[in-house]
Design a protein around this motif. Sequence first.
Motif, mmCIF file in Angstrom:
data_model
loop_
_atom_site.group_PDB
_atom_site.id
_atom_site.type_symbol
_atom_site.label_atom_id
_atom_site.label_comp_id
_atom_site.label_asym_id
_atom_site.label_seq_id
_atom_site.Cartn_x
_atom_site.Cartn_y
_atom_site.Cartn_z
ATOM 1 N N PRO A 120 -2.804 -10.955 -30.831
ATOM 2 C CA PRO A 120 -4.237 -11.202 -30.638
ATOM 3 C C PRO A 120 -4.921 -11.468 -31.978
ATOM 4 O O PRO A 120 -4.472 -11.008 -33.031
ATOM 5 C CB PRO A 120 -4.739 -9.897 -30.006
ATOM 6 N N LEU A 127 -10.085 -3.144 -32.807
ATOM 7 C CA LEU A 127 -8.815 -2.937 -32.092
ATOM 8 C C LEU A 127 -8.913 -1.727 -31.157
ATOM 9 O O LEU A 127 -8.390 -1.754 -30.035
ATOM 10 C CB LEU A 127 -7.675 -2.727 -33.090
ATOM 11 N N GLN A 138 -10.993 -2.723 -28.182
ATOM 12 C CA GLN A 138 -10.200 -3.610 -27.331
ATOM 13 C C GLN A 138 -8.986 -2.911 -26.722
ATOM 14 O O GLN A 138 -8.318 -3.465 -25.853
ATOM 15 C CB GLN A 138 -9.711 -4.817 -28.143
ATOM 16 N N THR A 195 -6.246 -2.352 -28.249
ATOM 17 C CA THR A 195 -5.128 -3.187 -28.678
ATOM 18 C C THR A 195 -4.401 -2.504 -29.825
ATOM 19 O O THR A 195 -5.027 -2.049 -30.780
ATOM 20 C CB THR A 195 -5.619 -4.568 -29.154
ATOM 21 N N HIS A 251 3.866 -6.476 -31.562
ATOM 22 C CA HIS A 251 3.654 -7.926 -31.420
ATOM 23 C C HIS A 251 4.694 -8.731 -32.202
ATOM 24 O O HIS A 251 4.504 -9.926 -32.445
ATOM 25 C CB HIS A 251 2.258 -8.310 -31.917
#
Length: 301
Positions: free
Chosen positions: A32, A200, A203, A205, A210
């Motif tokens: 992201p 983050l 979100q 996240t 990743h």
Amino acid sequence: MRFFEKHPMSMIVIGIIGISLSAIFVKYSSAPSSVTAAYRLFWTVLLMTPVVLGKKSYRKELRHTDRKTVWLCAVSGIFLALHFTFWFESLNHTTVASSTAIVCTEVIWVALGFTLFMKGSLSRTAVISIAVTLAGSLLIAFSDSSGAHGSLYGDILALAAAVFVAVYTLIGRIARTEMSTVSYTYIVYGFCSLSLLLILLVQRTSLFGHGKSPAVVGLLLSIFSTLLGHSIFSWCLKFFSPAFVSASKLCEPVVASVFAVFLFQELPAILQILGGLITIGGVLLYSKAEASEAKSAAGAD
């Protein structure tokens, strides 16, 4: 280093390539946008820390920074974090050509903000250049709205990113009056990193999970786009006028678009090219008008 001091134009070229690679590197991240941005700032702070803390003058400056300046740096860091997040995300929804051209309108939003909130004034040429720049941006938006799905959304994100970085620049004009560039950017980058961590968290996240790409892309962005890009332009101010340095940055959309054609087969449409040229032309016109006003003011003094 003596070679570059004798041939400073070579540093201008390196700086243009450095900032032009920014949009290209982001395209290679599978994470992201906020994750990629966070890695860029973490690496930048990490690489700057030995330089800042290793020099007595910088350590002293940091210790004696007043509370007001720290707050200004904090707000500046928040807007820089928003800029990176929105701009990186725009590259997922529109072309490199459109996104970089629109982000280059930063100087126009700085001019408007300076006039509206800092009691500045705009000349007739500046007003015309703003109108030209907006016309070019609208042409890009019109082209993208009739093209691939989501491109217009990417243009809007890029426009928001340009406004956010303009706020960052305006705050910098106030905060940097009594600070060195290195100390100011170090504090701002620190707050920017914290802001990205907060984004983050909001979100929900994770910074991890990743793959290696965001960490590698973040490192490349930090080295090439920040240290070998924007920092080099600051160094070049020793040898060139601010107007020339600012104008040279307008090569970014052109160089980035050329990279994108070969690497991603992003062939811009005719209206995109026309809109990009008009947008860059408007920004260049404003840069020249600003330089002329600065020269006139210096002559009057």
